[in-house]
Design an enzyme around this catalytic site. Structure first.
Site, PDB file in Angstrom:
ATOM      1  N   GLY A 425     -49.157 -50.717 -47.272  1.00 19.17           N
ATOM      2  CA  GLY A 425     -49.880 -51.356 -47.387  1.00 19.17           C
ATOM      3  C   GLY A 425     -51.129 -51.415 -47.932  1.00 19.17           C
ATOM      4  O   GLY A 425     -51.642 -49.896 -48.110  1.00 19.17           O
ATOM      5  N   GLN A 426     -51.677 -52.594 -48.026  1.00 20.88           N
ATOM      6  CA  GLN A 426     -53.836 -51.815 -48.979  1.00 20.88           C
ATOM      7  C   GLN A 426     -54.086 -53.166 -49.249  1.00 20.88           C
ATOM      8  O   GLN A 426     -54.082 -54.238 -49.410  1.00 20.88           O
ATOM      9  CB  GLN A 426     -52.560 -51.930 -51.375  1.00 20.88           C
ATOM     10  CG  GLN A 426     -53.497 -50.701 -51.596  1.00 20.88           C
ATOM     11  CD  GLN A 426     -53.033 -50.094 -52.621  1.00 20.88           C
ATOM     12  OE1 GLN A 426     -52.025 -50.198 -53.237  1.00 20.88           O
ATOM     13  NE2 GLN A 426     -53.368 -48.712 -53.049  1.00 20.88           N
ATOM     14  N   GLY A 427     -55.280 -52.941 -49.002  1.00 22.90           N
ATOM     15  CA  GLY A 427     -56.216 -53.682 -49.396  1.00 22.90           C
ATOM     16  C   GLY A 427     -58.144 -53.774 -49.637  1.00 22.90           C
ATOM     17  O   GLY A 427     -57.608 -52.252 -50.295  1.00 22.90           O
ATOM     18  N   GLY A 428     -58.607 -54.552 -49.380  1.00 16.73           N
ATOM     19  CA  GLY A 428     -59.882 -53.718 -49.901  1.00 16.73           C
ATOM     20  C   GLY A 428     -60.922 -53.112 -48.913  1.00 16.73           C
ATOM     21  O   GLY A 428     -61.453 -51.912 -49.226  1.00 16.73           O
ATOM     22  N   GLY A 430     -58.609 -50.218 -47.446  1.00 12.38           N
ATOM     23  CA  GLY A 430     -57.963 -48.570 -47.608  1.00 12.38           C
ATOM     24  C   GLY A 430     -56.419 -48.724 -47.383  1.00 12.38           C
ATOM     25  O   GLY A 430     -56.546 -50.158 -48.329  1.00 12.38           O
ATOM     26  N   THR A 431     -56.220 -47.788 -48.063  1.00  5.77           N
ATOM     27  CA  THR A 431     -54.453 -47.285 -48.396  1.00  5.77           C
ATOM     28  C   THR A 431     -53.481 -47.840 -46.817  1.00  5.77           C
ATOM     29  O   THR A 431     -53.839 -46.411 -46.430  1.00  5.77           O
ATOM     30  CB  THR A 431     -54.219 -47.139 -49.292  1.00  5.77           C
ATOM     31  OG1 THR A 431     -55.385 -47.768 -50.608  1.00  5.77           O
ATOM     32  CG2 THR A 431     -52.825 -47.205 -50.060  1.00  5.77           C
ATOM     33  N   VAL A 432     -52.237 -48.028 -46.531  1.00  5.32           N
ATOM     34  CA  VAL A 432     -51.336 -47.429 -45.440  1.00  5.32           C
ATOM     35  C   VAL A 432     -50.539 -47.135 -45.973  1.00  5.32           C
ATOM     36  O   VAL A 432     -49.979 -48.131 -47.072  1.00  5.32           O
ATOM     37  CB  VAL A 432     -51.232 -48.796 -44.603  1.00  5.32           C
ATOM     38  CG1 VAL A 432     -50.610 -48.138 -43.295  1.00  5.32           C
ATOM     39  CG2 VAL A 432     -52.443 -49.313 -44.162  1.00  5.32           C
ATOM     40  N   ASP A 543     -61.611 -58.663 -35.280  1.00  8.94           N
ATOM     41  CA  ASP A 543     -61.571 -59.501 -35.981  1.00  8.94           C
ATOM     42  C   ASP A 543     -60.524 -59.329 -35.688  1.00  8.94           C
ATOM     43  O   ASP A 543     -59.164 -59.247 -35.668  1.00  8.94           O
ATOM     44  CB  ASP A 543     -61.705 -58.259 -36.880  1.00  8.94           C
ATOM     45  CG  ASP A 543     -61.459 -58.511 -38.349  1.00  8.94           C
ATOM     46  OD1 ASP A 543     -61.163 -59.599 -38.798  1.00  8.94           O
ATOM     47  OD2 ASP A 543     -61.210 -58.000 -39.341  1.00  8.94           O
TER      48      ASP A 543
END
Ligand code: NAG
Ligand code: NAG
Ligand code: NAG
Ligand code: NAG
Ligand code: NAG
Ligand code: NAG
Ligand code: NAG
Ligand code: NAG
Length: 744
Positions: A425-428, A430-432, A543
Site C-alpha cells: 500500500g502506498q499513500g500520501g 507513507g508506504t506499507v 480518522d
C-alpha cells in the site's frame, strides 16, 4: 630444531678446520719479529718469544737456541733450566722436566729434591699436567707457590704387591695420579719410600715422582724399572703476556700486547693474566703489528664449502651463486637459494605491505562506517523518542503482549530491504510493506515520514495508545523501530484489503452482501464505541473512514490507523490546534470549533454507513458540485425521499428495505451538524448490532434536515476538496501516525 643442529655441526666443523689450519699453516706465516730467529730445529719461536734483545716481549720470554748448525739444535729457556720442545701461540709451551727419584740400594743414595720455578707470566698448566708417583712402597709430596693464591702442598702414595701389577693403568696400585692446583708457578717434589722397599725389593727398589703431561706417560708394569733410565718428561707451561686484566691492559696502548689489527684480548681459563688471539677468519700472530692475516679460505677446499665461485673476503669468504640463485653461500655451501633475488624479495615485501595497508585502511573505514551507522541509529532512536518509549514500556504502561521495539536490521531483513515487490500500500502518508519476521509472522511495516522533534512526546504517547488496544476488531500494533530516520511501525498483516476496496471495487462490491456490510458496520461501530467509553483513558480515533477499516478473510473488521487518535478524559472536550481527518469524513462542527469530542468519530462513521449503503465515495469529482460531498448528497436525497435511488444496486434487491431504511436513518442522525444531536458511538453500535441480529426494530424518526447544516457543509467541503484532491481517500489502511502529527 634439526636446522639448529645442522648449524651447530657446521659451525663446529668450521671451527675444527680453522684450528687445524692454524696449526698447519703455521709454517707458512710470519710468527717472529723481522730479523729474529723464528725457529730452532723443529721448534718454532713465535713472538713474544725471542732469542735476543729486540726479539722478545720481555726477558721472561728469552729463549736460547744451541747447536744451531747441528742436526738437532735445542731450544732452552731460563738459563738452560728447561728445554723447550714446542711453543704455541695459544699460550702454551712444552718443556722437558726432570723426574724426582728415590732409589734404595745397600750403598744407599738419597736423591736431590727437584724444584721448578717459573717467571712472572708463566704457570703450570693444571689440566694437561698431572702429578704422578710410581712405585710399590712409595710416596711423593708436591708443594709450591701460586700466582694470586695461597701456597699449596699435596701428595700421592703408591703401594703394591707383585700380583697387583697385572693392573695396567695408573689407578693407585703401583701408580698414583693427582691433579695440581691452578696458577702454580713453583713446584717442589720430594719422593720417598716407607720401608726402603723391604717387601718389594725383588721387583721394585725406586720411587718416582714427577709433574708431567698426562698424555706423555702411560703406566704399565715395566714402568717400575724403565723409569729408572728416563731423565725427563714433557710438561705444559702456560704463558700470559701480562698480569692485568684485558680491560686494564687495553687502557695502556703502549704496553698492550695485542698489537695486531683484527686481534683481541682474552683471559686464560686459569684466570691469570691475559693473552691475545686473531679474530675469526684471520690467522697469524696477534702480538705483532699486522700479525693477524686474513685467511684465504678459497685456496683451501677444506675451509670453504663453495661448489664453485669462491670469493675471499676480509675475515671470511663468499660463494657466488649460479644464475637463478642468490645468497652468499657463506658457511653453508648451499647458501644459494633458487629464484627470488633480493630485489624480488623486496618487491614482494613491498607489495605485501601495500596490500596489508590497503586492507587495514579498508577495515578501519569499515569499522568507522559501522560505528557511524550505529551512532546514527542511536541518534535517530533518541530523536524519535526511543528513550521516552523505553521508559514508558518499562513503567508497564502497556498490555502484556504490547509493543516491542524492533531493530532496523530485523525489519530490513523482514521486508527484503524494503523491496518494491513487498509494497502492499502506498499513500500520501507513507508506504506499507509486507514483511516476514524470523518467526514467520507476517507483518505490515509502515515506513513513515520523519518525526517532528517537538512532537516526539506525542508520537510516543500514540505509540503507547496503539500498543494498549487489544481488541479483536483493531489491527494489532506489534511495535516500532526508531533507529531509522523515519520511524517504522509494525502491525499484524490483514490480508483482505480495506472496506473502501470492497465497497468501491465493482467486482468486490457485487459479492459484498448487505448482511456482510451490516456485520462489518456493527463490528466497526462496536470497537469505536469501546474506544470511546470502555478503553481507559478513552480514545478518539479522529480518522474514521472506509479506507481505515481493514477486512480479513472472514470479513472481520479491523480498524486501523490510530495516528490521529487522542487520549482524553471521559466527558471532556479538547481543543485541538489543527483540524485533522480526511475530507469527506470531517465533522463540520469540529472543523468550525476545533472542539474535539467522540461525536466527530460518530459523524465520520455516518459517512462510512452512507458509503456502505450507496456504494459511492465520500468525495468524488465525478459527481456534480452539489453531489460531490456524499454526506450532503445523501442528506438531500433523504430530504427528497429518494433514498431508494441512491442505494447500491447490489444490496437493494434482497428484500431488506426495512433494514436499509433503518441504517439510512441511523446514518442521517450521525450526520447531524450539531454534535449534541448525534447519537453516541455506543448507541450506534447497539442499534447496528440489533439490526444485524435481525431485530426488526423500527427507527422511523424522520427528522427534518436542518438547513444550516447543509449550508455549513456544502461550500466548505468543496473548498477543501479542491485544495487537497482525492489523495486522502486513497491513503491506505495502515495510515501513518506521523502524517497526522507533523500536520499539526
Ligand atoms: C687446507 O686446510 C686443511 C685443514 O685446515 C689442512 O689440513 C690443509 O693442509 C690445508 N691445505 C692447504 C693447501 O693449505
Ligand atoms: C743465567 O746464568 C748466568 C751465568 O750463570 C747468570 O749471570 C744470569 O743471571 C742467569 N740468568 C737468569 C735469567 O737466571
Ligand atoms: C732406609 O735407608 C736409609 C739409608 O740407607 C736409612 O737411613 C733409613 O733409615 C732406612 N729406612 C727404613 C725405614 O729402613
Ligand atoms: C736394585 O738396585 C740395584 C742397584 O742399586 C740394581 O742393581 C738392582 O737391579 C735393583 N733391583 C731391581 C729389582 O730393580
Ligand atoms: C709398557 O709401556 C711401554 C711404553 O710406555 C711399552 O713400550 C711396553 O711394551 C709396555 N709393556 C707392557 C708389558 O705393556
Ligand atoms: C715480563 O712480562 C711479564 C708479563 O707481562 C711481567 O709479569 C714481568 O714482570 C715482565 N718481566 C720483565 C723482566 O719485564
Ligand atoms: C703504560 O706502559 C708503559 C710501558 O710499560 C709504562 O711506562 C707506563 O707507565 C704505563 N702507563 C700507565 C698509565 O699505566
Ligand atoms: C692447559 O693446556 C690445555 C691443553 O693444551 C689447554 O687447552 C688449556 O687452555 C691450558 N690452560 C691454560 C690456563 O692455558
Amino acid at each position: 630444531m634439526g636446522l639448529h643442529l645442522l648449524h651447530a655441526q657446521l659451525l663446529l666443523l668450521i671451527l675444527l678446520i680453522l684450528v687445524s689450519r692454524s696449526v698447519s699453516t703455521q709454517a707458512n706465516s710470519q710468527r717472529a719479529k723481522q730479523n729474529c730467529m723464528d725457529r730452532c730445529g723443529n721448534v718454532r719461536i713465535p713472538f713474544p718469544f725471542g732469542t735476543r734483545e729486540g726479539c722478545y716481549f720481555n726477558e721472561s720470554f728469552l729463549v736460547t737456541c744451541i747447536n744451531t748448525n747441528s742436526a738437532f739444535p735445542k731450544l732452552f729457556w731460563r738459563n738452560f733450566t728447561f728445554q723447550i720442545t714446542s711453543i704455541s701461540l695459544k699460550g702454551q709451551l712444552r718443556v722437558l722436566q726432570s723426574i724426582s727419584k728415590y732409589c734404595y740400594s745397600r750403598t744407599g743414595t738419597q736423591p736431590e729434591p727437584k724444584s721448578i720455578n717459573l717467571p712472572f707470566g708463566f704457570t703450570v698448566n693444571d689440566t694437561a699436567n698431572k702429578f704422578i708417583v710410581v712405585g710399590c712402597d712409595s710416596y711423593a709430596l708436591v708443594s709450591g707457590s701460586r700466582r694470586e693464591k695461597q701456597d699449596y702442598i699435596t701428595g700421592c702414595i703408591s703401594l703394591c704387591k707383585k700380583e697387583d701389577l697385572a693392573e695396567l693403568s695408573c689407578s693407585g696400585l703401583g701408580c698414583c695420579k693427582i691433579s695440581i692446583p691452578t696458577q702454580a708457578w713453583s713446584v717442589d717434589v720430594k719422593t720417598g719410600s716407607f720401608e726402603n722397599f723391604t717387601e718389594v725389593s725383588d721387583f721394585n727398589n725406586c720411587s718416582y715422582g714427577f709433574l708431567a703431561e698426562e698424555s706423555a706417560f702411560t703406566f704399565n708394569a715395566s714402568s717400575l724399572s724403565t723409569l729408572r733410565n728416563v731423565e725427563k718428561l714433557p710438561m705444559v707451561v702456560d704463558w700470559a703476556v701480562g698480569e692485568e686484566t684485558c680491560k686494564e691492559a687495553g687502557n695502556n696502548i703502549s704496553s698492550y700486547a695485542c698489537k695486531s689489527e683484527n686481534s683481541n684480548c682474552y683471559k686464560p681459563n686459569n684466570g691469570y693474566g691475559y693473552r691475545c688471539y686473531c679474530q675469526e677468519g684471520y690467522d697469524g700472530n696477534p702480538y705483532l703489528k699486522n700479525g693477524c692475516k686474513d685467511i684465504d679460505e678459497c685456496n683451501n677446499q677444506t675451509l670453504n664449502i663453495c661448489e664453485k665461485d669462491c670469493k675471499n673476503t676480509a675475515g671470511g669468504f663468499k660463494c657466488l651463486c649460479p644464475k637463478g640463485y642468490h645468497g652468499d653461500g657463506k658457511k653453508d655451501g648451499r647458501g644459494c637459494i633458487r629464484g627470488q633475488s633480493l630485489v624480488l624479495k623486496v618487491a614482494t615485501g613491498i607489495s605485501i605491505g601495500i596490500t596489508l595497508t590497503v586492507v587495514a585502511i579498508w577495515w578501519l573505514c569499515f569499522v568507522h562506517q559501522e560505528k557511524k551507522l550505529v551512532k546514527m541509529k542511536h541518534t535517530f532512536f533518541l530523536q524519535n523518542g526511543g528513550l521516552l518509549l523505553q521508559e514508558k514500556l518499562a513503567r508497564g504502561e502497556q498490555s502484556p503482549d504490547g509493543a516491542k521495539i524492533f531493530t532496523s536490521t530485523e525489519l530490513k531483513k523482514a521486508t527484503n530491504d524494503f523491496h518494491d515487490n513487498r509494497i502492499v500500500g502506498q499513500g500520501g502518508f507513507g508506504t506499507v510493506y509486507k514483511g516476514f519476521l524470523s518467526d514467520n509472522t507476517i507483518v505490515a511495516v509502515k515506513k513513515s515520514k520523519q518525526v517532528d522533534p517537538k512532537q516526539v512526546e506525542q508520537f510516543i504517547n500514540e505509540v503507547i495508545v496503539l500498543s494498549r488496544i487489544n481488541h479483536r476488531n483493531v489491527v494489532k500494533f506489534l511495535g516500532c523501530c526508531l533507529e531509522t530516520q523515519a520511524p517504522l511501525l509494525v502491525y499484524e498483516f490483514i490480508n483482505n484489503g480495506t472496506l473502501f476496496e470492497h465497497i468501491h471495487n465493482k467486482a468486490k462490491a457485487s459479492s459484498f452482501s448487505w448482511d456482510m456490510r451490516l456485520r462489518v458496520a456493527a463490528e466497526a461501530a462496536g470497537v469505536l464505541a469501546y474506544l470511546h467509553s470502555a478503553a481507559s483513558p478513552p480514545i478518539i480515533h479522529r480518522d474514521v473512514k472506509s479506507a481505515n477499516i481493514l477486512l480479513d478473510t472472514n470479513f472481520t473488521a479491523k480498524v486501523s490507523d490510530f495516528g490521529a487518535s487522542k487520549l482524553f478524559p471521559i466527558d471532556q472536550t479538547q481543543l485541538s490546534t489543527v483540524v485533522q481527518g480526511t475530507f469527506g469524513y470531517l465533522d463540520p462542527e469540529y472543523m468550525q470549533t476545533n472542539q474535539l469530542t467522540g461525536k466527530s468519530d460518530v459523524y465520520s462513521f455516518g459517512v462510512v454507513l452512507v458509503e456502505l449503503l450507496t456504494g459511492k465515495k465520500a468525495l468524488s469529482y465525478d459527481r456534480s458540485e452539489e453531489e460531490r460531498n456524499l454526506a450532503n448528497y445523501f442528506l438531500s436525497t433523504l430530504k427528497q425521499n429518494n433514498l431508494l435511488q441512491v442505494l447500491d444496486d447490489s444490496i437493494v434487491c434482497e428484500g431488506n428495505s426495512e433494514k436499509l431504511t433503518s441504517v439510512a436513518m441511523l446514518a442521517k442522525r450521525c450526520l447531524h451538524v450539531k454534535g449534541e444531536d448525534r447519537p453516541s458511538m455506543k448507541e450506534v453500535a447497539m442499534e447496528l448490532e440489533g439490526l444485524r441480529l435481525a431485530g426488526k426494530h423500527s427507527w422511523n424518526q424522520t427528522e427534518p434536515i436542518e438547513e444550516e447544516s447543509e449550508s455549513l457543509l456544502s461550500g466548505k467541503m468543496n473548498a477543501f476538496a479542491i485544495a487537497t484532491g482525492e489523495g486522502s481517500s486513497t491513503s491506505i489502511g495502515y495510515d501513518s501516525t506521523m502524517d497526522h502529527i507533523s500536520g499539526r
